[in-house]
Design a protein around this motif. Sequence first.
Motif, mmCIF file in Angstrom:
data_model
loop_
_atom_site.group_PDB
_atom_site.id
_atom_site.type_symbol
_atom_site.label_atom_id
_atom_site.label_comp_id
_atom_site.label_asym_id
_atom_site.label_seq_id
_atom_site.Cartn_x
_atom_site.Cartn_y
_atom_site.Cartn_z
ATOM 1 N N LYS A 99 63.016 59.025 24.211
ATOM 2 C CA LYS A 99 62.812 58.929 25.243
ATOM 3 C C LYS A 99 62.285 57.208 25.432
ATOM 4 O O LYS A 99 61.876 56.709 26.221
ATOM 5 C CB LYS A 99 62.098 59.373 25.573
ATOM 6 C CG LYS A 99 62.773 60.902 26.054
ATOM 7 C CD LYS A 99 62.400 62.262 26.155
ATOM 8 C CE LYS A 99 63.009 63.386 25.915
ATOM 9 N NZ LYS A 99 62.549 64.874 26.647
ATOM 10 N N ASP A 100 60.833 57.087 23.851
ATOM 11 C CA ASP A 100 59.828 55.997 24.419
ATOM 12 C C ASP A 100 60.044 55.256 23.065
ATOM 13 O O ASP A 100 58.905 54.435 23.120
ATOM 14 C CB ASP A 100 58.800 56.743 24.599
ATOM 15 C CG ASP A 100 58.255 57.330 25.927
ATOM 16 O OD1 ASP A 100 58.856 56.719 26.839
ATOM 17 O OD2 ASP A 100 57.913 58.471 25.636
ATOM 18 N N ASN A 101 60.826 55.097 21.801
ATOM 19 C CA ASN A 101 60.889 54.494 21.071
ATOM 20 C C ASN A 101 62.237 53.892 20.347
ATOM 21 O O ASN A 101 63.265 54.876 20.453
ATOM 22 C CB ASN A 101 59.539 54.405 19.734
ATOM 23 C CG ASN A 101 58.595 54.944 20.530
ATOM 24 O OD1 ASN A 101 57.582 54.460 20.441
ATOM 25 N ND2 ASN A 101 59.024 56.502 20.762
ATOM 26 N N ASP A 102 62.828 53.049 19.919
ATOM 27 C CA ASP A 102 63.790 53.471 19.109
ATOM 28 C C ASP A 102 63.722 53.955 17.930
ATOM 29 O O ASP A 102 63.182 53.458 16.922
ATOM 30 C CB ASP A 102 64.051 51.475 18.651
ATOM 31 C CG ASP A 102 64.084 50.679 20.104
ATOM 32 O OD1 ASP A 102 65.562 50.731 20.750
ATOM 33 O OD2 ASP A 102 63.789 49.790 19.873
ATOM 34 N N VAL A 103 64.344 54.711 17.666
ATOM 35 C CA VAL A 103 64.895 56.003 16.712
ATOM 36 C C VAL A 103 65.978 55.550 15.705
ATOM 37 O O VAL A 103 67.183 55.864 16.421
ATOM 38 C CB VAL A 103 64.230 57.817 17.154
ATOM 39 C CG1 VAL A 103 64.502 57.609 15.842
ATOM 40 C CG2 VAL A 103 63.185 57.586 17.916
ATOM 41 N N PHE A 104 65.588 55.452 14.586
ATOM 42 C CA PHE A 104 67.452 55.403 13.441
ATOM 43 C C PHE A 104 67.090 56.466 13.048
ATOM 44 O O PHE A 104 66.457 56.486 11.811
ATOM 45 C CB PHE A 104 66.871 53.927 12.504
ATOM 46 C CG PHE A 104 67.170 52.913 13.737
ATOM 47 C CD1 PHE A 104 68.278 51.975 13.936
ATOM 48 C CD2 PHE A 104 65.876 52.146 14.220
ATOM 49 C CE1 PHE A 104 68.626 51.889 15.382
ATOM 50 C CE2 PHE A 104 65.562 51.560 14.848
ATOM 51 C CZ PHE A 104 67.211 50.482 15.274
ATOM 52 N N PHE A 105 67.863 57.022 13.055
ATOM 53 C CA PHE A 105 67.698 58.770 11.748
ATOM 54 C C PHE A 105 68.894 58.494 10.390
ATOM 55 O O PHE A 105 70.151 58.311 11.000
ATOM 56 C CB PHE A 105 68.881 59.354 13.145
ATOM 57 C CG PHE A 105 68.260 61.229 12.385
ATOM 58 C CD1 PHE A 105 66.904 61.955 12.871
ATOM 59 C CD2 PHE A 105 69.304 61.692 11.045
ATOM 60 C CE1 PHE A 105 67.266 62.755 11.910
ATOM 61 C CE2 PHE A 105 68.808 62.751 10.727
ATOM 62 C CZ PHE A 105 67.980 63.657 11.350
ATOM 63 N N LEU A 106 68.235 58.215 9.687
ATOM 64 C CA LEU A 106 68.853 58.047 8.179
ATOM 65 C C LEU A 106 69.720 59.395 7.822
ATOM 66 O O LEU A 106 68.558 59.991 6.980
ATOM 67 C CB LEU A 106 68.056 57.182 7.288
ATOM 68 C CG LEU A 106 67.505 55.722 7.929
ATOM 69 C CD1 LEU A 106 66.617 55.148 6.442
ATOM 70 C CD2 LEU A 106 68.508 55.122 7.560
ATOM 71 N N SER A 107 70.545 59.611 7.888
ATOM 72 C CA SER A 107 71.335 60.940 7.630
ATOM 73 C C SER A 107 71.844 61.643 6.102
ATOM 74 O O SER A 107 72.847 60.360 5.902
ATOM 75 C CB SER A 107 71.921 61.984 8.838
ATOM 76 O OG SER A 107 72.998 63.084 8.551
#
Length: 120
Positions: free
Chosen positions: A31-39
Motif C-alpha cells: 500500500k505504501d511501498n514497492d514489494v517484489f515477492f520472490l515465489s
Amino acid sequence: MIKNKTIFIAHGWSDVSLNLQSKALAIELSKDNDVFFLSAKKSSEKIKTIHHRLQVFEWPGKRPTSWKDFWFAVKMFRRYKPDMILSNFAANDIMLLVSWIFGTPVRACYYHTLVQQHIA
C-alpha cells in the motif's frame, strides 16, 4: 508503518496456510511501498503483477538453492535495490548472502515449524 521503500519477500505465493501470511503481509506493505515477492511456488506465469506496487516473480529452480537462483537474486537486487528483505525457509541462504553483498540495511529470515514437531 514502513513507507516508500523497496521490499523483497521470498516465500511461496499460494493460498496455503503459512503462505497466506506472507501474501497478506506483501499486500499490506504494498500500500505504501514497492514489494517484489520472490515465489518458490510455480505457476503458469513467471512474473505476475498484482497491482502497480506488488509484483510476484518465480525463482528459476524448483527450490531457491541453486547457482541459477543465486544469479537470479543478484540480478533482482542489482535492478531494484531493496531496502529490506524478508525471507522464509529455503530462500534464506541466498537472500542473506545476496542482501549482504548488496548492503541491504534490513534483513529478516525465519523458519516456521509446527509446535507438534518441536514437542516430538
